[in-house]
Design a protein around this motif. Structure first.
Motif, PDB file in Angstrom:
ATOM      1  N   ALA A  95     -11.564  -7.622  31.014  1.00  0.00           N
ATOM      2  CA  ALA A  95     -11.017  -6.388  30.450  1.00  0.00           C
ATOM      3  C   ALA A  95      -9.518  -6.453  30.241  1.00  0.00           C
ATOM      4  O   ALA A  95      -8.976  -5.738  29.399  1.00  0.00           O
ATOM      5  CB  ALA A  95     -11.355  -5.210  31.362  1.00  0.00           C
ATOM      6  N   ASN A  96      -8.828  -7.285  31.021  1.00  0.00           N
ATOM      7  CA  ASN A  96      -7.371  -7.360  30.895  1.00  0.00           C
ATOM      8  C   ASN A  96      -6.885  -8.721  31.390  1.00  0.00           C
ATOM      9  O   ASN A  96      -7.665  -9.556  31.862  1.00  0.00           O
ATOM     10  CB  ASN A  96      -6.684  -6.216  31.657  1.00  0.00           C
ATOM     11  CG  ASN A  96      -7.128  -6.138  33.114  1.00  0.00           C
ATOM     12  OD1 ASN A  96      -7.267  -7.157  33.785  1.00  0.00           O
ATOM     13  ND2 ASN A  96      -7.331  -4.930  33.607  1.00  0.00           N
ATOM     14  N   LYS A  97      -5.596  -8.942  31.287  1.00  0.00           N
ATOM     15  CA  LYS A  97      -4.998 -10.232  31.644  1.00  0.00           C
ATOM     16  C   LYS A  97      -5.170 -10.531  33.124  1.00  0.00           C
ATOM     17  O   LYS A  97      -5.373 -11.692  33.519  1.00  0.00           O
ATOM     18  CB  LYS A  97      -3.511 -10.221  31.258  1.00  0.00           C
ATOM     19  CG  LYS A  97      -2.774 -11.534  31.459  1.00  0.00           C
ATOM     20  CD  LYS A  97      -1.376 -11.450  30.832  1.00  0.00           C
ATOM     21  CE  LYS A  97      -0.580 -12.740  31.070  1.00  0.00           C
ATOM     22  NZ  LYS A  97       0.098 -12.739  32.360  1.00  0.00           N
ATOM     23  N   PHE A 146      -4.459 -10.676  24.938  1.00  0.00           N
ATOM     24  CA  PHE A 146      -4.106  -9.591  25.853  1.00  0.00           C
ATOM     25  C   PHE A 146      -2.711  -9.077  25.547  1.00  0.00           C
ATOM     26  O   PHE A 146      -1.835  -9.832  25.129  1.00  0.00           O
ATOM     27  CB  PHE A 146      -4.141 -10.091  27.300  1.00  0.00           C
ATOM     28  CG  PHE A 146      -5.461 -10.671  27.725  1.00  0.00           C
ATOM     29  CD1 PHE A 146      -6.538  -9.856  28.014  1.00  0.00           C
ATOM     30  CD2 PHE A 146      -5.630 -12.045  27.799  1.00  0.00           C
ATOM     31  CE1 PHE A 146      -7.750 -10.382  28.391  1.00  0.00           C
ATOM     32  CE2 PHE A 146      -6.835 -12.595  28.178  1.00  0.00           C
ATOM     33  CZ  PHE A 146      -7.911 -11.756  28.463  1.00  0.00           C
ATOM     34  N   ALA A 147      -2.529  -7.794  25.788  1.00  0.00           N
ATOM     35  CA  ALA A 147      -1.215  -7.192  25.583  1.00  0.00           C
ATOM     36  C   ALA A 147      -0.257  -7.622  26.671  1.00  0.00           C
ATOM     37  O   ALA A 147      -0.661  -7.932  27.779  1.00  0.00           O
ATOM     38  CB  ALA A 147      -1.363  -5.666  25.581  1.00  0.00           C
ATOM     39  N   HIS A 189      -8.945 -15.500  24.069  1.00  0.00           N
ATOM     40  CA  HIS A 189      -8.810 -14.058  24.317  1.00  0.00           C
ATOM     41  C   HIS A 189      -7.381 -13.636  24.025  1.00  0.00           C
ATOM     42  O   HIS A 189      -6.452 -14.441  24.175  1.00  0.00           O
ATOM     43  CB  HIS A 189      -9.162 -13.719  25.767  1.00  0.00           C
ATOM     44  CG  HIS A 189     -10.535 -14.112  26.178  1.00  0.00           C
ATOM     45  ND1 HIS A 189     -11.610 -13.246  26.135  1.00  0.00           N
ATOM     46  CD2 HIS A 189     -11.032 -15.294  26.636  1.00  0.00           C
ATOM     47  CE1 HIS A 189     -12.699 -13.879  26.549  1.00  0.00           C
ATOM     48  NE2 HIS A 189     -12.376 -15.120  26.861  1.00  0.00           N
ATOM     49  N   GLN A 199     -10.067  -2.796  38.439  1.00  0.00           N
ATOM     50  CA  GLN A 199      -9.669  -3.348  37.145  1.00  0.00           C
ATOM     51  C   GLN A 199     -10.871  -3.561  36.231  1.00  0.00           C
ATOM     52  O   GLN A 199     -10.774  -3.384  35.019  1.00  0.00           O
ATOM     53  CB  GLN A 199      -8.931  -4.673  37.352  1.00  0.00           C
ATOM     54  CG  GLN A 199      -7.674  -4.560  38.198  1.00  0.00           C
ATOM     55  CD  GLN A 199      -6.618  -3.681  37.553  1.00  0.00           C
ATOM     56  OE1 GLN A 199      -6.331  -3.808  36.366  1.00  0.00           O
ATOM     57  NE2 GLN A 199      -6.043  -2.776  38.339  1.00  0.00           N
ATOM     58  N   GLN A 200     -12.004  -3.962  36.809  1.00  0.00           N
ATOM     59  CA  GLN A 200     -13.224  -4.164  36.022  1.00  0.00           C
ATOM     60  C   GLN A 200     -14.406  -4.306  36.964  1.00  0.00           C
ATOM     61  O   GLN A 200     -14.281  -4.804  38.083  1.00  0.00           O
ATOM     62  CB  GLN A 200     -13.112  -5.418  35.141  1.00  0.00           C
ATOM     63  CG  GLN A 200     -14.249  -5.554  34.120  1.00  0.00           C
ATOM     64  CD  GLN A 200     -14.013  -6.687  33.135  1.00  0.00           C
ATOM     65  OE1 GLN A 200     -12.982  -7.361  33.175  1.00  0.00           O
ATOM     66  NE2 GLN A 200     -14.972  -6.916  32.240  1.00  0.00           N
TER      67      GLN A 200
END
Length: 353
Positions: free
Chosen positions: A226-228, A352-353, A350, A213-214
């Protein structure tokens, strides 16, 4: 010591894909931690590096050498497992030197290597004891010493501290960090405990569902997830996520709002007006007080209070039935079912989508 390169590494068990194509560079002398929830593939990936699991696809290089089909004993690695796996009838000295004795290492060299490892781990006085005479932390140090005497190019650790109590885990984390500094060795460490990852790693690899994921330093992942998934996994207490609507977006900024939050501008790329999104706020960035212009504010009823001495963890439930946790560095007069309000700086949030 050695560097490692994983190029499109995959692992299948029948029709089930466990590792789904991992690309990763590990530099010589780095302390890299694989972290993620149970079942994410981190231990399977470690066992593939060790040669204990076959590689279904992709390539593994250790020290520049392709190792896909190289037997484990020829890869220059040593592995420390969750289980100590010590021989109960042998002394500490015999346990640490057992692998060398199987390789017919001369007795004088074997003894010198064992005593050097014991010196590094500060356990010279334990060499004549049996495992039954040792504490859990001492047994784990014996298992680590057994790896040190082999002088491997790469150390692999598979959740080595999970059998220890909380206080011993803290002590052993400090010892492992010091061991890395003293040896300058390449180390790969698997854990589901993000505190271990944050405190030990030069570089963290966050895994979920067999995918990376990162990758980054602990503070990179903490400040710029980088993401949720990464945002929620790294940091304790975990990040709060609130459902919001994007009202406007321009460049790298989006204006968001919800039933609980007045319109505020936050960092966020790739969003359009009308999008649904998640606003992420770390508990440490929430402060008691009423929000002024340009600040975000969240109100709710107190449903949890944990006084930990240096900080107090407070959870509130909003009118939208969302739970928000704040970490307050002071002891305040708080009571269950009281209404509370917290403010935050939008620049610390932050999206996040």
């Amino acid at each position: 010591m050695a560097s490692l390169r994983l190029a499109g590494l995959r692992k299948n068990f029948g029709s089930v894909n466990i590792i789904k194509g991992v690309d990763l560079e590990i530099e010589d002398g780095e302390f890299v931690v694989f972290v993620g929830p149970s079942g994410c593939g981190k231990s399977t990936l470690l066992r593939m590096i060790a040669g204990l699991e076959d590689i279904s696809g992709g390539d593994l290089y250790i020290g520049g050498r392709l190792c896909n089909d190289i037997p484990p004993r020829e890869r220059g690695i040593a592995m420390v497992f969750q289980s100590y796996a010590l021989y109960p009838h042998m002394t500490v000295h015999e346990n640490m030197g057992f692998g060398l004795s199987l390789n017919k290492t001369p007795k004088a060299e074997l003894d010198a290597r064992v005593r050097e490892a014991a010196r590094i781990l500060k356990m010279e006085h334990l060499l004549d004891r049996k495992p039954s005479q040792l504490s859990g932390g001492q047994r784990q140090r014996v298992a680590i010493g057994r790896a040190i005497v082999r002088k491997p190019a790469v150390f692999l650790f598979d959740e080595p501290l999970s059998n220890l109590d909380a206080a011993l885990r803290v002590d052993m984390r400090m010892e492992l960090a010091k061991l890395h500094r003293d040896l300058g060795a390449t180390m790969i460490y698997v854990t589901h405990d993000q505190v271990e990852a944050m405190t030990l790693a030069d570089k963290i690899v966050v895994l979920d569902g067999g995918l990376v994921q990162q990758v980054g330093s602990p503070m990179e992942l903490y400040k710029n997830p980088a993401n949720k998934f990464v945002a929620g996994f790294i940091g304790a207490p975990k990040m709060n996520f609130l459902a919001v609507k994007v009202q406007a977006a321009h460049g790298g900024t989006a204006t968001v709002a919800s039933e609980e939050i007045s319109p505020i501008p936050v960092r966020g790329k790739g969003f359009d007006s009308g999008d649904s999104a998640w606003l992420g706020i770390r508990p440490q960035y929430l402060k008691p007080g009423r929000a002024a212009d340009g600040e975000g504010g969240i109100c709710g009823k107190i449903v949890l209070i944990e006084r930990l001495g240096t900080e107090t963890i407070v959870a509130i439930e909003t009118r939208a039935n969302e739970r928000v946790v704040a970490s307050i560095p002071v002891d305040m007069e708080l009571a269950f079912d009281d209404n509370a309000e917290f403010l935050f700086n939008p620049s610390a949030a932050h999206l996040f989508a």
